[in-house]
Design a protein around this motif. Structure first.
Motif, PDB file in Angstrom:
ATOM      1  N   GLY A   1      12.909   0.049   8.719  1.00 10.70           N
ATOM      2  CA  GLY A   1      12.297  -1.179   8.290  1.00 10.70           C
ATOM      3  C   GLY A   1      10.855  -1.433   9.116  1.00 10.70           C
ATOM      4  N   GLY A   2      10.996  -0.942  10.291  1.00  8.55           N
ATOM      5  CA  GLY A   2       9.959  -1.329  11.269  1.00  8.55           C
ATOM      6  C   GLY A   2       9.002  -0.050  10.985  1.00  8.55           C
ATOM      7  N   GLU A   3       9.252   1.079  10.499  1.00  4.75           N
ATOM      8  CA  GLU A   3       8.303   2.346  10.419  1.00  4.75           C
ATOM      9  C   GLU A   3       7.537   1.833   9.059  1.00  4.75           C
ATOM     10  OE1 GLU A   3      11.035   5.750  12.430  1.00  4.75           O
ATOM     11  OE2 GLU A   3      11.304   5.464  10.218  1.00  4.75           O
ATOM     12  N   LEU A   4       8.379   1.393   8.115  1.00  7.98           N
ATOM     13  CA  LEU A   4       7.658   0.971   6.797  1.00  7.98           C
ATOM     14  C   LEU A   4       6.533  -0.370   7.144  1.00  7.98           C
ATOM     15  CD1 LEU A   4      10.018   0.976   3.791  1.00  7.98           C
ATOM     16  CD2 LEU A   4       8.248   2.423   4.403  1.00  7.98           C
ATOM     17  N   GLN A   5       6.833  -1.075   8.082  1.00  9.63           N
ATOM     18  CA  GLN A   5       5.830  -2.399   8.501  1.00  9.63           C
ATOM     19  C   GLN A   5       4.442  -1.846   8.688  1.00  9.63           C
ATOM     20  OE1 GLN A   5       8.210  -5.314  10.748  1.00  9.63           O
ATOM     21  NE2 GLN A   5       7.902  -6.754   9.287  1.00  9.63           N
ATOM     22  N   ARG A   6       5.054  -0.879   9.912  1.00  8.08           N
ATOM     23  CA  ARG A   6       3.613  -0.217  10.547  1.00  8.08           C
ATOM     24  C   ARG A   6       2.851   0.651   9.422  1.00  8.08           C
ATOM     25  NH1 ARG A   6       6.422   2.375  15.618  1.00  8.08           N
ATOM     26  NH2 ARG A   6       8.494   1.837  14.276  1.00  8.08           N
ATOM     27  N   ALA A   7       3.547   1.289   8.335  1.00  8.90           N
ATOM     28  CA  ALA A   7       3.010   2.101   7.589  1.00  8.90           C
ATOM     29  C   ALA A   7       2.190   1.085   6.453  1.00  8.90           C
ATOM     30  CB  ALA A   7       3.785   2.812   6.647  1.00  8.90           C
ATOM     31  N   ALA A   8       2.691  -0.026   6.125  1.00 10.41           N
ATOM     32  CA  ALA A   8       1.777  -1.102   5.311  1.00 10.41           C
ATOM     33  C   ALA A   8       0.751  -1.363   6.198  1.00 10.41           C
ATOM     34  CB  ALA A   8       3.039  -2.200   4.957  1.00 10.41           C
TER      35      ALA A   8
ATOM     36  N   ALA B   1      -0.986   0.196   8.444  1.00  3.97           N
ATOM     37  CA  ALA B   1      -1.871   1.503   8.485  1.00  3.97           C
ATOM     38  C   ALA B   1      -2.399   1.651   6.962  1.00  3.97           C
ATOM     39  CB  ALA B   1      -1.241   2.695   8.588  1.00  3.97           C
ATOM     40  N   ARG B   2      -1.909   1.283   5.927  1.00  6.25           N
ATOM     41  CA  ARG B   2      -2.211   1.355   4.611  1.00  6.25           C
ATOM     42  C   ARG B   2      -3.668   0.372   4.294  1.00  6.25           C
ATOM     43  NH1 ARG B   2       2.001   0.323   0.038  1.00  6.25           N
ATOM     44  NH2 ARG B   2       2.013  -1.756   1.302  1.00  6.25           N
ATOM     45  N   ALA B   3      -3.116  -0.815   4.989  1.00  7.94           N
ATOM     46  CA  ALA B   3      -4.363  -2.031   4.820  1.00  7.94           C
ATOM     47  C   ALA B   3      -5.563  -1.617   5.728  1.00  7.94           C
ATOM     48  CB  ALA B   3      -3.604  -3.162   5.271  1.00  7.94           C
ATOM     49  N   VAL B   4      -5.272  -0.937   6.868  1.00  9.26           N
ATOM     50  CA  VAL B   4      -6.399  -0.756   7.785  1.00  9.26           C
ATOM     51  C   VAL B   4      -7.171   0.315   7.355  1.00  9.26           C
ATOM     52  CG1 VAL B   4      -6.742   0.259  10.169  1.00  9.26           C
ATOM     53  CG2 VAL B   4      -5.120  -1.599   9.936  1.00  9.26           C
ATOM     54  N   LEU B   5      -6.702   1.170   6.508  1.00  4.21           N
ATOM     55  CA  LEU B   5      -7.550   2.474   6.144  1.00  4.21           C
ATOM     56  C   LEU B   5      -8.543   2.124   5.002  1.00  4.21           C
ATOM     57  CD1 LEU B   5      -5.550   4.581   7.459  1.00  4.21           C
ATOM     58  CD2 LEU B   5      -5.783   5.851   5.576  1.00  4.21           C
ATOM     59  N   ALA B   6      -8.426   0.683   4.472  1.00  3.78           N
ATOM     60  CA  ALA B   6      -9.521   0.213   3.680  1.00  3.78           C
ATOM     61  C   ALA B   6     -10.762  -0.308   4.401  1.00  3.78           C
ATOM     62  CB  ALA B   6      -9.023  -0.978   2.997  1.00  3.78           C
ATOM     63  N   HIS B   7     -10.683  -0.271   5.692  1.00  2.00           N
ATOM     64  CA  HIS B   7     -11.758  -0.808   6.643  1.00  2.00           C
ATOM     65  C   HIS B   7     -12.182  -2.118   6.221  1.00  2.00           C
ATOM     66  CE1 HIS B   7     -13.243   3.569   8.564  1.00  2.00           C
ATOM     67  NE2 HIS B   7     -12.017   3.124   8.435  1.00  2.00           N
ATOM     68  N   PRO B   8     -10.927  -2.964   6.440  1.00  2.00           N
ATOM     69  CA  PRO B   8     -11.171  -4.479   5.824  1.00  2.00           C
ATOM     70  C   PRO B   8     -12.016  -5.326   6.569  1.00  2.00           C
ATOM     71  CG  PRO B   8      -9.183  -4.410   6.775  1.00  2.00           C
ATOM     72  CD  PRO B   8      -9.818  -2.858   6.652  1.00  2.00           C
TER      73      PRO B   8
END
Length: 512
Positions: free
Chosen positions: A391-398, A400-407
């Motif tokens: 669960g913790g690894e998936l939280q960090r992956a989520a 990272a997924r948002a950060v890659l948008a350069h929001p």
């Protein structure tokens, strides 16, 4: 009396060791805690009590529950199936996976009680779930993440088990409810129930556990009393606010769960977040925090008021263009359901940069792997499907997924609930860098101390309304509203008196 005895448990997937020689026991009337970082083997070890394991995983060693072998030298025994629910009840880390979305919670509790001869009324009381008819008629999606955690606990207790396995039970809980949970679990243990607690919440472990087993990379590092735990770091770092023009604004935002304004859960909320600043949002479970996040992200369409980005109206998500999608990203609380089980996690993270920034696949993948590694998720781990990550690894992956948008705006809803202190520190470091680059952050959490590490301003919600707002240093040292005072006081777990159980229904108006 020992209810569970685990000796030299090993779990392998091909040539990979997930758990290597783990031993512990659970005694009637006591709490045993498994502590460790995400991916350390806590959940794999706990599921062995049920004879359960992931696809392609082989269990060896010996696991005895109530005197019967669940795992022996040849693997899972035939006795394992009879242990589930009747002797051992398991509450998973992500409560959404334990609740049937198509059934009212009262119906499910009554069926479990009939199947296991349990007492649903006692179970809902112990889990701090009101037993009134209106609450029991709700479906799981009508509760907040923290409330679903308590409903899942009520389901587990309704089975009347001898051993209760709790995987991160404080996830998504505000400090008041977390304090109440401590007292309820102490009371349950006093009845003779054996509890196996899986947690990275060291304060919770200190308040409850008689025995502690610390895992790292699938092995036992040390075990003993709570004295073997490392000291918890101090996250409280005051933010610095400035008088800058707001990048994101919300004006008079109200929201309802049902059409025509019924079941109002958010009322006339105003907020403003400048570029390079962080707004923290705290409150009890069900206070409207996630609904506010969904309104800002464009996911909640039954809302009134306005959301502005650079002073321009921001439409609901389905009407936003690609650039608006890129500029406003949302990382929600229960992330497992947001990943496709058929594709590796690193590819799904990289897809954001391909779709929203038009990066080439190789370039996007390289950026995804680098960002995941910075958050402590190794490339070999990220290349697996979501079911093979903790669960913790998936939280960090989520994240990272948002950060890659350069929001330009990043909304984070309880994104460290499944992380240990090291994982949390890595997340805070990345978010601090995003702030320094000019991103506006909205950090929704239940831990005032952690929110204070990043936020420049903190907003306190109660019953869907803003009841207090100010700099984190002021709110944590001189809170004015009674709820803020209780949140601050309850954050210190220990021998405090339990707070009163409040209804899950935070509406101030009756149903029509």
């Amino acid at each position: 009396m020992s209810l569970v005895r685990v000796d030299n448990l090993t779990a392998t997937a091909g040539d990979t060791y997930l758990v290597d020689g783990v031993s512990f026991e659970v005694v009637a009337g006591e709490v045993t805690a498994l502590v460790g970082a995400s991916g350390s083997g806590k959940t794999t070890s706990a599921l062995a009590l049920l004879g359960d394991h992931g696809d392609g995983v082989r269990l060896t060693g010996r696991v005895e529950v109530a005197g019967e072998a669940v795992v022996d030298g040849n693997g899972v025994t035939a006795a394992a199936a009879g242990m589930r629910g009747r002797v051992v009840a398991y509450m998973p880390q992500h409560p959404g996976s334990a609740l049937n979305p198509a059934r009212r919670i009262g119906t499910t509790l009554r069926e479990l009680a009939k199947l296991h001869a349990g007492n649903p009324d006692e179970a809902v009381r112990a889990a701090q779930v009101p037993g009134d008819r209106a609450t029991l008629k709700r479906f799981p999606h009508q509760f907040s993440g923290g409330q679903r955690q308590r409903v899942a606990l009520a389901q587990a207790l309704t089975c009347g088990p001898d051993v209760l396995v709790l995987d991160e039970p404080s996830t998504g809980l505000d400090s008041i409810t977390r304090l109440q949970l401590v007292h309820e679990l102490r009371d349950l243990a006093a009845t003779g129930l054996g509890i196996l607690l899986l947690s990275h919440d060291l304060d919770l472990v200190r308040a409850l556990a008689a025995r502690v087993v610390i895992l790292d990379a699938g092995r036992v590092v040390t075990s003993g009393s709570t004295e073997v735990l490392p000291p918890a770091p101090d996250h409280a770092v005051p933010g610095t606010s400035g008088d800058r023009r707001p990048l994101l604004k919300a004006m008079n935002v109200s929201a309802a769960l049902r059409p025509r304004g019924r079941d109002v859960v958010l009322r006339d909320v105003d907020l403003a977040v400048p570029a390079g600043a962080c707004l923290g949002v705290v409150g009890r479970s069900g206070s409207g925090k996630t609904t506010l996040a969904r309104c800002l992200a464009g996911l909640h369409e039954r809302m009134a008021g306005a959301v502005l980005l650079d002073d321009a109206p921001l439409p609901v998500l389905r009407k936003r263009n690609r650039e608006q999608h890129r500029r406003v990203q949302y990382v929600w609380q229960e992330v497992r359901g947001s990943f496709d089980e058929r594709r590796p996690v690193d590819q799904q993270v990289a897809r954001t940069a391909q779709r929203l920034r038009a990066l080439a696949p190789d370039q996007a993948h390289a950026e995804a792997v680098a960002t995941l590694a910075r958050l402590g998720v190794a490339a070999i781990t990220a290349a697996r499907p979501p079911s093979r990550l903790s669960g913790g690894e998936l939280q960090r992956a989520a994240l990272a997924r948002a950060v890659l948008a350069h929001p330009d705006v990043l909304i984070c809803d309880e994104i460290t609930t499944a992380l240990d202190d090291r994982g949390t520190a890595l997340v805070l470091d990345l978010l601090s860098e995003l702030k320094s680059r000019g991103a506006a952050l909205i950090w929704i959490g239940h831990d005032l101390g952690l929110v204070a590490a990043l936020a420049d301003e903190v907003l306190v919600l109660d019953g869907g309304r803003v009841v207090e707002q100010g700099p984190p240093a002021t709110l944590t040292t001189a809170p004015q509203h009674p709820l803020t005072q209780r949140l601050v006081a309850a954050a210190r777990l220990g021998d405090q008196e339990p707070p009163p159980v409040l209804s899950l229904d935070t509406r101030s108006e009756p149903r029509r």
